[in-house]
Write a protein that holds these residues in place. Structure first.
Motif, PDB file in Angstrom:
ATOM      1  N   MET A  45       0.887  -1.494  -0.023  1.00 28.61           N
ATOM      2  CA  MET A  45      -0.088  -0.147   0.100  1.00 28.61           C
ATOM      3  C   MET A  45       0.904   1.372  -0.101  1.00 28.61           C
ATOM      4  SD  MET A  45      -3.148   0.991   2.550  1.00 28.61           S
ATOM      5  CE  MET A  45      -4.223   2.307   2.111  1.00 28.61           C
ATOM      6  N   ASN A  46       1.998   1.414   0.558  1.00 26.70           N
ATOM      7  CA  ASN A  46       2.695   2.326   0.641  1.00 26.70           C
ATOM      8  C   ASN A  46       3.295   2.607  -0.691  1.00 26.70           C
ATOM      9  OD1 ASN A  46       4.815   4.009   1.275  1.00 26.70           O
ATOM     10  ND2 ASN A  46       5.559   3.183   3.194  1.00 26.70           N
ATOM     11  N   GLU A  47       3.785   1.641  -1.588  1.00 24.21           N
ATOM     12  CA  GLU A  47       4.183   1.770  -2.898  1.00 24.21           C
ATOM     13  C   GLU A  47       3.119   1.954  -3.826  1.00 24.21           C
ATOM     14  OE1 GLU A  47       7.035   2.067  -3.866  1.00 24.21           O
ATOM     15  OE2 GLU A  47       8.521   1.623  -2.282  1.00 24.21           O
ATOM     16  N   GLY A  48       1.950   1.430  -3.390  1.00 24.93           N
ATOM     17  CA  GLY A  48       0.750   1.556  -4.337  1.00 24.93           C
ATOM     18  C   GLY A  48       0.263   3.212  -4.283  1.00 24.93           C
ATOM     19  N   LEU A  49       0.292   3.658  -3.047  1.00 22.05           N
ATOM     20  CA  LEU A  49      -0.035   5.206  -2.736  1.00 22.05           C
ATOM     21  C   LEU A  49       0.859   5.958  -3.344  1.00 22.05           C
ATOM     22  CD1 LEU A  49      -1.373   5.340   0.759  1.00 22.05           C
ATOM     23  CD2 LEU A  49      -2.703   5.650  -1.319  1.00 22.05           C
ATOM     24  N   ALA A  50       2.231   5.677  -3.448  1.00 18.92           N
ATOM     25  CA  ALA A  50       3.418   6.548  -4.232  1.00 18.92           C
ATOM     26  C   ALA A  50       2.798   6.548  -5.794  1.00 18.92           C
ATOM     27  CB  ALA A  50       4.626   6.044  -3.765  1.00 18.92           C
ATOM     28  N   MET A  51       2.656   5.257  -6.230  1.00 17.81           N
ATOM     29  CA  MET A  51       2.569   5.254  -7.738  1.00 17.81           C
ATOM     30  C   MET A  51       1.324   5.753  -7.952  1.00 17.81           C
ATOM     31  SD  MET A  51       3.757   1.079  -8.539  1.00 17.81           S
ATOM     32  CE  MET A  51       3.698   1.362 -10.270  1.00 17.81           C
ATOM     33  N   ALA A  52       0.169   5.912  -7.263  1.00 14.45           N
ATOM     34  CA  ALA A  52      -1.007   6.443  -7.540  1.00 14.45           C
ATOM     35  C   ALA A  52      -1.096   7.839  -7.574  1.00 14.45           C
ATOM     36  CB  ALA A  52      -2.192   5.843  -6.670  1.00 14.45           C
TER      37      ALA A  52
ATOM     38  N   TYR B 285       5.502  -4.218  -7.496  1.00 15.67           N
ATOM     39  CA  TYR B 285       5.114  -3.014  -7.562  1.00 15.67           C
ATOM     40  C   TYR B 285       3.665  -2.799  -8.296  1.00 15.67           C
ATOM     41  CZ  TYR B 285       9.259  -0.283  -6.032  1.00 15.67           C
ATOM     42  OH  TYR B 285      10.324   0.329  -5.283  1.00 15.67           O
ATOM     43  N   VAL B 286       3.489  -3.472  -9.481  1.00 18.23           N
ATOM     44  CA  VAL B 286       2.329  -3.536 -10.164  1.00 18.23           C
ATOM     45  C   VAL B 286       1.264  -4.093  -9.081  1.00 18.23           C
ATOM     46  CG1 VAL B 286       1.123  -4.443 -12.167  1.00 18.23           C
ATOM     47  CG2 VAL B 286       3.323  -3.601 -12.443  1.00 18.23           C
ATOM     48  N   GLU B 287       1.255  -5.277  -8.574  1.00 12.14           N
ATOM     49  CA  GLU B 287       0.242  -5.649  -7.667  1.00 12.14           C
ATOM     50  C   GLU B 287      -0.150  -4.650  -6.654  1.00 12.14           C
ATOM     51  OE1 GLU B 287       0.311  -9.531  -5.921  1.00 12.14           O
ATOM     52  OE2 GLU B 287       1.145 -10.451  -7.802  1.00 12.14           O
ATOM     53  N   GLY B 288       0.994  -4.038  -6.077  1.00 11.19           N
ATOM     54  CA  GLY B 288       0.528  -2.880  -4.971  1.00 11.19           C
ATOM     55  C   GLY B 288      -0.136  -1.754  -5.344  1.00 11.19           C
ATOM     56  N   TYR B 289       0.055  -1.365  -6.692  1.00 13.74           N
ATOM     57  CA  TYR B 289      -0.556  -0.250  -7.319  1.00 13.74           C
ATOM     58  C   TYR B 289      -2.035  -0.655  -7.702  1.00 13.74           C
ATOM     59  CZ  TYR B 289      -1.575   3.091 -11.037  1.00 13.74           C
ATOM     60  OH  TYR B 289      -2.399   4.034 -11.899  1.00 13.74           O
ATOM     61  N   ALA B 290      -2.263  -1.944  -8.295  1.00 14.90           N
ATOM     62  CA  ALA B 290      -3.356  -2.294  -8.735  1.00 14.90           C
ATOM     63  C   ALA B 290      -4.208  -2.717  -7.447  1.00 14.90           C
ATOM     64  CB  ALA B 290      -3.238  -3.772  -9.123  1.00 14.90           C
ATOM     65  N   ALA B 291      -3.830  -3.149  -6.220  1.00 15.07           N
ATOM     66  CA  ALA B 291      -4.570  -3.290  -5.242  1.00 15.07           C
ATOM     67  C   ALA B 291      -4.967  -1.872  -4.326  1.00 15.07           C
ATOM     68  CB  ALA B 291      -3.889  -4.188  -4.121  1.00 15.07           C
TER      69      ALA B 291
END
Length: 208
Positions: free
Chosen positions: A94-101, A144-150
């Motif tokens: 989620m940390n990486e997902g928020l950063a990518m989003a 990274y892609v999974e974190g971003y997608a989730a």
């Protein structure tokens, strides 16, 4: 770039870091040696002391890429400043997902990987909660892609207002499971299952 990120990302997360965040530019060789970053890293945020480290190669020639990297690392800095000791409870996905989003438009490579995400076994999100520095480049890309997608699934389902509530609950409870249950009335296991099912459904849809 960072002043703009401060305003926009601060609004999105509902938190503005109170202290200056140094940015250190290093040669690519020194970046990987001194920052201890993996070969696939474009930048690193260090919480102690709070600072952003970047390889200087291309930093002054590719402005679009520089904007993305700086915004990405600023999200990490803002989350670390807000959560403090509770940062360790924030899953890395989620940390990486928020950063990518919040870094800006998704890169074409990420879009391609998103489209192919359901065609291979997913890494369970529970395996993506801790550090990723030991991952191979291929595993890191999928992480990274999974974190971003989730994270995108969570944002699309609940909105950024609810994401801020999840972060606030996480800061108090230091438990992702409790944060999801209290703010979204869903268990961590249910969230993972529903997200995985959505990924599989998308992979079965014919491409346009």
């Amino acid at each position: 770039i960072l002043e703009e990120a401060y305003r926009e990302i601060g609004q999105a997360l509902g938190h503005f870091p109170s202290k200056p965040i140094p940015v250190v530019l290093l040669t690519t060789q020194r970046f990987h040696a001194e920052a201890g970053g993996p070969a696939w890293a474009d930048g690193l945020y260090e919480a102690f002391p709070s600072r952003i480290r970047l390889p200087s190669h291309g930093a002054l020639t590719d402005r679009a890429r520089l904007i993305q990297v700086l915004r990405h690392e600023f999200v990490h800095a803002a989350l670390a400043d807000y959560l403090g000791p509770s940062l360790s409870a924030l899953p890395t996905w989620m940390n990486e997902g928020l950063a990518m989003a919040l870094e800006g438009p998704a890169k074409p490579e990420v879009e391609r990987l998103l489209e192919a995400l359901g065609q291979a076994p997913l890494i369970p999100l529970t395996r993506l909660e801790g550090g990723w520095t030991g991952f191979s480049a291929e595993t890191a890309r999928q992480a990274y892609v999974e974190g971003y997608a989730a994270t995108r699934y969570l944002i699309d389902r609940a909105g950024m207002g609810q994401i801020r509530e999840v972060l606030a609950s996480l800061k108090q409870e230091r438990s992702m499971g409790l944060a999801l249950e209290r703010t979204l009335a869903i268990s961590y296991a249910q969230f993972q299952q529903q997200w995985a099912e959505q990924v599989q459904d998308k992979s079965r849809q014919p491409s346009s």
